[in-house]
Write a protein that holds these residues in place. Structure first.
Motif, PDB file in Angstrom:
ATOM      1  N   TYR A  95       0.649  -1.293  -0.114  1.00 13.30           N
ATOM      2  CA  TYR A  95      -0.081   0.120  -0.055  1.00 13.30           C
ATOM      3  C   TYR A  95       0.837   1.253   0.091  1.00 13.30           C
ATOM      4  O   TYR A  95       0.278   2.293  -0.277  1.00 13.30           O
ATOM      5  CB  TYR A  95      -0.905  -0.017   1.251  1.00 13.30           C
ATOM      6  N   TYR A  96       2.010   1.117   0.620  1.00 11.78           N
ATOM      7  CA  TYR A  96       2.878   2.462   0.801  1.00 11.78           C
ATOM      8  C   TYR A  96       4.283   2.480   0.189  1.00 11.78           C
ATOM      9  O   TYR A  96       4.707   3.542   0.205  1.00 11.78           O
ATOM     10  CB  TYR A  96       2.852   2.837   2.413  1.00 11.78           C
ATOM     11  N   GLU A 139      15.765   6.038  10.543  1.00 10.50           N
ATOM     12  CA  GLU A 139      15.758   6.767   9.191  1.00 10.50           C
ATOM     13  C   GLU A 139      14.603   6.189   8.238  1.00 10.50           C
ATOM     14  O   GLU A 139      13.795   6.681   7.331  1.00 10.50           O
ATOM     15  CB  GLU A 139      17.131   6.877   8.463  1.00 10.50           C
ATOM     16  N   LEU A 140      14.622   4.868   8.206  1.00  7.81           N
ATOM     17  CA  LEU A 140      13.722   4.276   7.170  1.00  7.81           C
ATOM     18  C   LEU A 140      12.215   4.321   7.810  1.00  7.81           C
ATOM     19  O   LEU A 140      11.457   4.585   6.851  1.00  7.81           O
ATOM     20  CB  LEU A 140      14.185   2.638   7.043  1.00  7.81           C
ATOM     21  N   PHE A 141      12.187   4.241   8.990  1.00  6.22           N
ATOM     22  CA  PHE A 141      10.596   4.456   9.748  1.00  6.22           C
ATOM     23  C   PHE A 141      10.428   5.902   9.428  1.00  6.22           C
ATOM     24  O   PHE A 141       8.988   6.202   8.993  1.00  6.22           O
ATOM     25  CB  PHE A 141      10.836   4.188  10.997  1.00  6.22           C
ATOM     26  N   ASN A 142      11.096   6.792   9.611  1.00 11.84           N
ATOM     27  CA  ASN A 142      10.753   8.244   9.322  1.00 11.84           C
ATOM     28  C   ASN A 142      10.497   8.508   7.951  1.00 11.84           C
ATOM     29  O   ASN A 142       9.488   9.244   7.389  1.00 11.84           O
ATOM     30  CB  ASN A 142      11.797   9.145   9.828  1.00 11.84           C
ATOM     31  N   THR A 143      11.228   7.838   7.173  1.00 13.45           N
ATOM     32  CA  THR A 143      10.897   7.921   5.573  1.00 13.45           C
ATOM     33  C   THR A 143       9.355   7.513   5.322  1.00 13.45           C
ATOM     34  O   THR A 143       8.738   7.957   4.711  1.00 13.45           O
ATOM     35  CB  THR A 143      12.033   7.278   4.685  1.00 13.45           C
ATOM     36  N   SER A 144       9.136   6.098   5.796  1.00 11.78           N
ATOM     37  CA  SER A 144       8.199   5.622   5.720  1.00 11.78           C
ATOM     38  C   SER A 144       6.613   6.531   6.196  1.00 11.78           C
ATOM     39  O   SER A 144       5.760   6.519   5.538  1.00 11.78           O
ATOM     40  CB  SER A 144       7.754   4.061   6.276  1.00 11.78           C
ATOM     41  N   LYS A 145       6.916   7.116   7.324  1.00 12.02           N
ATOM     42  CA  LYS A 145       5.867   7.780   7.820  1.00 12.02           C
ATOM     43  C   LYS A 145       5.658   8.993   6.928  1.00 12.02           C
ATOM     44  O   LYS A 145       4.366   9.353   6.788  1.00 12.02           O
ATOM     45  CB  LYS A 145       6.369   8.344   9.284  1.00 12.02           C
ATOM     46  N   LYS A 146       6.421   9.738   6.528  1.00 10.99           N
ATOM     47  CA  LYS A 146       6.103  10.795   5.550  1.00 10.99           C
ATOM     48  C   LYS A 146       5.360  10.317   4.336  1.00 10.99           C
ATOM     49  O   LYS A 146       4.383  10.918   3.809  1.00 10.99           O
ATOM     50  CB  LYS A 146       7.715  11.484   4.970  1.00 10.99           C
ATOM     51  N   LYS A 150       1.442  11.463   3.286  1.00 12.67           N
ATOM     52  CA  LYS A 150       0.947  11.739   1.916  1.00 12.67           C
ATOM     53  C   LYS A 150       0.162  11.047   1.313  1.00 12.67           C
ATOM     54  O   LYS A 150      -1.040  11.541   0.664  1.00 12.67           O
ATOM     55  CB  LYS A 150       2.282  11.891   0.848  1.00 12.67           C
ATOM     56  N   ILE A 151       0.083   9.772   1.220  1.00  9.25           N
ATOM     57  CA  ILE A 151      -0.809   8.892   0.757  1.00  9.25           C
ATOM     58  C   ILE A 151      -2.239   9.302   1.535  1.00  9.25           C
ATOM     59  O   ILE A 151      -3.272   9.281   0.851  1.00  9.25           O
ATOM     60  CB  ILE A 151      -0.390   7.497   1.112  1.00  9.25           C
ATOM     61  N   LYS A 152      -2.139   9.239   2.775  1.00 13.49           N
ATOM     62  CA  LYS A 152      -3.358   9.485   3.688  1.00 13.49           C
ATOM     63  C   LYS A 152      -4.087  10.751   3.103  1.00 13.49           C
ATOM     64  O   LYS A 152      -5.272  11.008   3.160  1.00 13.49           O
ATOM     65  CB  LYS A 152      -3.123   9.535   5.159  1.00 13.49           C
ATOM     66  N   GLU A 153      -3.216  11.767   2.959  1.00 12.25           N
ATOM     67  CA  GLU A 153      -3.939  12.980   2.300  1.00 12.25           C
ATOM     68  C   GLU A 153      -4.355  12.898   0.976  1.00 12.25           C
ATOM     69  O   GLU A 153      -5.223  13.565   0.617  1.00 12.25           O
ATOM     70  CB  GLU A 153      -2.737  14.117   2.431  1.00 12.25           C
ATOM     71  N   GLU A 154      -3.547  12.242  -0.152  1.00  8.90           N
ATOM     72  CA  GLU A 154      -3.896  12.393  -1.286  1.00  8.90           C
ATOM     73  C   GLU A 154      -5.009  11.455  -1.857  1.00  8.90           C
ATOM     74  O   GLU A 154      -5.366  11.447  -2.991  1.00  8.90           O
ATOM     75  CB  GLU A 154      -2.822  12.587  -2.138  1.00  8.90           C
TER      76      GLU A 154
END
Length: 521
Positions: A95-96, A139-146, A150-154
């Motif tokens: 999904y992400y 680092e990878l977790f923060n990247t995935s969160k961002k 964006k996915i949740k918004e768009e």
């Protein structure tokens, strides 16, 4: 054909003595050693090479759309003995970590399989649960969160399937599952040592071999379908003059002007159309794909649940409740995956550790050999990544009242290898094979899933069937509307040229491009 481990040479044939997969321990009595006819047929309307999920669903869709077709399936070893019979047992849409339209396609594929299994009551241990993706790299977790924000918004329709769980949150994350709101913490998810987690709905687990065995047995029972196991295909030859074929009418204005000779170890068979569902082994028959789809060896083990320390009695077998994926940064290159089998065995099916294999398994098509460093990693790593303790009381979501276990090596019941087909540009290849790539009219390919076959292959197979039936790459209009194949997946000359300008698969692997595949093999 060069030595294994090379990423720019053609693949060999599947080996005769593959490692024993957990999923192949209960073979179908009908399919084992099956040859519908004693001798190889001389001709067919369509020949399908490969009997895994792609080949099986292609045959299913062909017979569903055109029941009169004479379909022959050729398999080098036993039915479904390749990647589909060797994977980790997952079917999760990405999904992400894919573009939204591809995430939507994977969701449709997942939904198609789910509906197919449930409507036919297929005994393949299909279970829908939550997928817990534990991150051990901030680092990878923060990247995935961002990305997820964006996915949740768009794309809220996709974002609704995803929840983020952070470390040390005073307020635990809430997540809607099966109409109920669940409170999620890392400890409650058994991954308290992780930096964070992504939890997604629609994480299926299944016994893939039994699904494919059902499809193939059903096709055999219906007739007009000939399965020939232990029949490796050794070559293809285009015939540019009319050949004697059984009647195949792909539209009123379609006339057979040629065909293909499929060479096998048992003789030749002619057909107007040939579909290669060969995944990692594609370049053995299409040398022009040697740098486009390469074989990559992965490894999986099944483990007995850890024993409960005595004299403390166990309240029941270990139940990890979710499917899991574990990821860390390039230093560790962890891209491991885990499901649990139902009781009473409740075995843990755990795979990954590819970085510990020689050359990371790139360019290897031999699934008979177990890499001991990978096997040892799988035995020892899991109990350190997650809490494998047994709860004394059911319903304790936050980890209280457990029988805690020390880190320990788990006892394997089976350790096996499987061969994936990695794609140069990262996407599957679905469609007609052009002459410039050893193809021509009537030759089709559906392969190159880069470890993500389960949430892709069934609808990719349905899409290529639509193309075969209609005679063009746009496909049958009805099927095309249902499937909406991502344009990135379509096999074209232009795409092949562009793919060869991409970084090589070895270069992509070095930077970790294949780390977030949620389905393996």
């Amino acid at each position: 054909m060069a030595a294994q481990g090379s990423t720019d040479s053609t693949a060999g044939l599947p080996v005769d003595n593959p490692s024993k997969s957990y999923w192949l321990t209960e073979p179908s009595e009908i399919l084992l050693g099956h040859r519908t006819t004693k001798d190889l047929p001389q001709a067919a309307d369509i020949v399908i090479v490969g009997s895994g999920i792609t080949g099986a669903f292609a045959a299913h869709c062909l017979k569903e759309k055109a029941p009169s077709l004479n379909v022959v399936m050729l398999e080098a070893r036993e039915a479904c003995s390749g990647a589909t019979g060797r994977n980790g047992g997952h079917c999760q849409p990405a999904y992400y970590n894919t573009p939204p339209h591809i995430a939507a396609f994977e969701h449709r594929t997942y939904s198609y399989l789910k509906a197919f299994i449930e409507s036919h009551s297929i005994p393949c241990d299909w279970q829908v649960t939550t997928g817990v993706h534990g991150y051990y790299s901030p680092e990878l977790f923060n990247t995935s969160k961002k990305i997820i924000e964006k996915i949740k918004e768009e794309h809220p329709d996709i974002g609704a399937n995803i929840a983020v769980v952070t470390k040390g949150n005073a307020e635990p994350s809430s997540y809607l599952l099966k109409g109920e709101t669940k409170e999620l913490t890392l400890e409650g998810l058994r991954i308290g040592a992780a930096e964070g987690a992504v939890v997604q709905q629609n994480a299926g687990s299944l016994w893939s071999y039994k699904l494919i065995a059902f499809v193939l047995e059903r096709l055999l029972a219906a007739g007009g379908f000939n399965l020939q196991t232990q029949t490796p295909v050794t070559g293809l030859r285009r015939v540019d003059v009319p050949v004697e074929l059984s009647s195949l009418h792909l539209g009123a204005d379609k006339v057979a002007l040629g065909g293909w000779i499929v060479r096998t170890s048992r003789g030749d068979i002619s057909a107007q159309h040939v579909l290669l569902a060969t995944n990692a082994y594609t370049s053995h028959l299409l040398p022009q794909f040697a740098d486009i789809i390469i074989p990559v060896k992965g490894q999986v083990s099944s483990f007995k649940p850890p024993p409960t320390p005595q004299p403390q009695p166990a309240k029941g077998p270990l139940n990890i409740e979710h499917t899991f994926y574990f990821v860390s940064d390039l230093a560790d290159r962890r891209d491991d995956y885990l499901i649990q089998r139902p009781p009473p065995g409740a075995e843990l099916i755990y795979g990954g550790g590819r970085i510990r294999a020689k050359s990371h398994g790139l360019g290897v098509w031999d699934d008979s050999i177990i890499d001991e460093p990978v096997a040892q990693y799988l035995r020892s790593e899991l109990s350190g990544l997650m809490d494998l303790s047994i709860r004394e009381e059911e319903g304790k979501a936050q980890g209280e009242h457990r029988i805690h276990l020390p880190k320990q090596d788990l006892e394997p019941t089976f350790e096996w290898a499987g061969i994936m087909g990695y794609s140069r540009d990262g996407w599957p290849w679905v469609g007609p094979v052009p002459k410039s790539a050893d193809g021509g009219d009537g030759l089709w390919l559906c392969a190159g899933y880069s470890g993500g076959g389960m949430p892709n292959a069934a609808l990719c197979a349905k899409a290529v069937v639509g193309m075969i039936i209609s005679g063009n790459e746009d496909g049958d209009d009805d099927l095309a509307d249902q499937i909406d194949l991502p344009p990135e997946y379509l096999l074209t000359e232009d795409r092949l040229e562009k793919a060869r300008t991409c970084e090589s698969i070895a270069e992509a692997d070095k930077r970790g491009a294949f780390m977030l595949d949620l389905d393996i093999f």
